[in-house]
Design an enzyme around this catalytic site. Structure first.
Site, mmCIF file in Angstrom:
data_model
loop_
_atom_site.group_PDB
_atom_site.id
_atom_site.type_symbol
_atom_site.label_atom_id
_atom_site.label_comp_id
_atom_site.label_asym_id
_atom_site.label_seq_id
_atom_site.Cartn_x
_atom_site.Cartn_y
_atom_site.Cartn_z
ATOM 1 N N ASP A 85 0.837 -1.200 0.000
ATOM 2 C CA ASP A 85 0.000 0.000 0.000
ATOM 3 C C ASP A 85 0.873 1.252 0.000
ATOM 4 O O ASP A 85 2.058 1.221 0.369
ATOM 5 C CB ASP A 85 -0.943 0.014 1.198
ATOM 6 C CG ASP A 85 -0.223 -0.018 2.544
ATOM 7 O OD1 ASP A 85 0.753 -0.786 2.676
ATOM 8 O OD2 ASP A 85 -0.627 0.709 3.464
ATOM 9 N N GLU A 142 0.178 -1.125 5.925
ATOM 10 C CA GLU A 142 1.267 -0.593 6.750
ATOM 11 C C GLU A 142 1.195 0.913 6.906
ATOM 12 O O GLU A 142 1.499 1.450 7.980
ATOM 13 C CB GLU A 142 2.622 -0.997 6.148
ATOM 14 C CG GLU A 142 3.816 -0.739 7.051
ATOM 15 C CD GLU A 142 4.375 0.684 6.974
ATOM 16 O OE1 GLU A 142 5.149 1.065 7.866
ATOM 17 O OE2 GLU A 142 4.039 1.409 6.004
#
Length: 378
Positions: A85, A142
């Site tokens: 991400d 994350e």
């Protein structure tokens, strides 16, 4: 057979264009943390690319609709850790030039943090035969603190000899320390009254909050930062505010400092009779202290010398990563082994092309040394 160090660097240098191709392919898929659709799309491509280089498919694990990819290592092995991400919202590519390649660098949303590091990790393991003793976990949350994947990270890392985090370097330095983070909300309750007709009958929650914020900010000292960030108070312009709230971002180099500030914040008491103070939140992730990375960093320095690379340096940074989670388990963890470049989370983010095979070789050499040491353990 694992190639000799000189052959390893030469082999990976010869794969530079392949790495560039795969990094740009990942970057062409926008993957903001808040879009599950985007995360499945980038995970699809990562599964395809990674499986070719690993020689085996990962386990695809979905938590709360969010995917993660796990190539599990054998017990007692080494885990490479990364994420897919990014902080960039969907639509960024519409105004950012198409993922660019210049003579020396790749520039694209998420290239430095941390899609180049992911690709480097795949090629590193491929170059040493994708040993079963080393695996990789890629999550997709994350950048928002890994709320859905933290338990998975802990399960995947449990029993590992070491965790190597493919987050980007800090000006080329490896990250041997990361501050821990705590997040608080401090809510004040007072009493409303008409600001013009009867102000003395009110208890001004905004003024009470101002006094609390002054005391909270004073907890900052040295490397400990305790920062009031977002605040709100009141309902109308002619009413004494009955409620006020402030968010606190706190960062710590050591667990001892984190616990000390937690005690102080929870001990806040109101200055004004009739007001109340309520604290919520708390430690979000523990610090990764340099002592937890020291031996791995020495091994990395030795690996760099063996490969003929420049001498490695180390640093402690303020931001947390999933490496904080694995270090908190007592597993030796070394961070910043990914891309060399700059401008994380900023326009112009880039990764240096020439450093990609070098850092991949460093990871490969380090994994080889760790697995060899594991074989020699009684």
């Amino acid at each position: 057979m694992t190639p000799a160090s000189s052959d390893l660097l030469a082999e990976l240098t010869g794969r530079t264009e392949d790495m560039v191709r795969d990094v740009l392919a990942l970057c062409r898929i926008e993957s903001p943390s808040d879009s599950l659709t985007a995360q499945h799309a980038v995970a699809d491509l990562a599964e395809e690319l990674g499986s070719v280089l690993f020689g085996r498919r990962p386990e695809r694990i979905v938590e709360h609709g969010r995917p993660a990819l796990l190539w599990a290592p054998e017990p007692g092995g080494v885990l490479l850790l990364g994420h897919l991400d990014t902080v960039w919202p969907t639509g960024t590519l519409a105004h950012w030039p198409v993922p660019q390649r210049t003579e020396h660098a790749l520039s694209a949303p998420g290239v430095f943090d941390m899609k180049a590091g992911v690709v480097q990790g795949w090629y590193a393991l491929h170059a040493i035969g994708a040993p079963r003793g080393c695996g990789m976990l890629l999550n997709t949350d994350e950048e928002i603190g890994s709320p859905d994947s933290r338990a998975l990270i802990e399960r995947a890392a449990a029993g590992s000899r070491a965790v190597l985090v493919l987050e980007p370097s800090a000006d080329g330095a490896l990250k041997t320390g990361r501050k821990g983070a705590s997040r608080y909300q401090v809510a004040v309750t007072g009493r409303a009254a008409h600001a013009g007709l009867d102000p003395a009958n009110g208890i001004n929650a905004l003024l009470e909050l101002a006094d609390q914020v002054r005391d909270i900010a004073a907890l900052s000292a040295g490397e400990v930062t305790v920062v009031p960030t977002l605040a709100r108070a009141g309902t109308t312009t002619n009413t004494i505010p009955a409620e006020a709230l402030v968010h606190i971002d706190a960062r710590f180099p050591t667990l001892r400092a984190q616990r000390a500030v937690d005690t102080r914040i929870r001990a806040l008491i109101p200055y004004r009779s009739g007001a109340s103070v309520r604290v919520s939140g708390g430690p979000d992730c523990p610090p990764m202290e340099p002592s937890q990375s020291a031996e791995l960093f020495r091994l990395a320095q030795r690996a760099a010398r063996t490969l003929g690379l420049a001498e490695l340096t180390a640093t402690t940074v303020g931001g947390a990563s999933d490496g904080n989670t694995t270090a908190a388990l007592g597993i030796p963890t070394l961070d910043g082994l990914g891309a060399v470049g700059a401008c994380a989370h900023a326009e112009g983010e880039y990764a240096l092309i020439a450093e990609m095979p070098r850092r991949a070789a460093l990871v490969a050499e380090l994994v080889t040394a760790l697995l060899a040491a594991s074989d020699q353990d009684p």
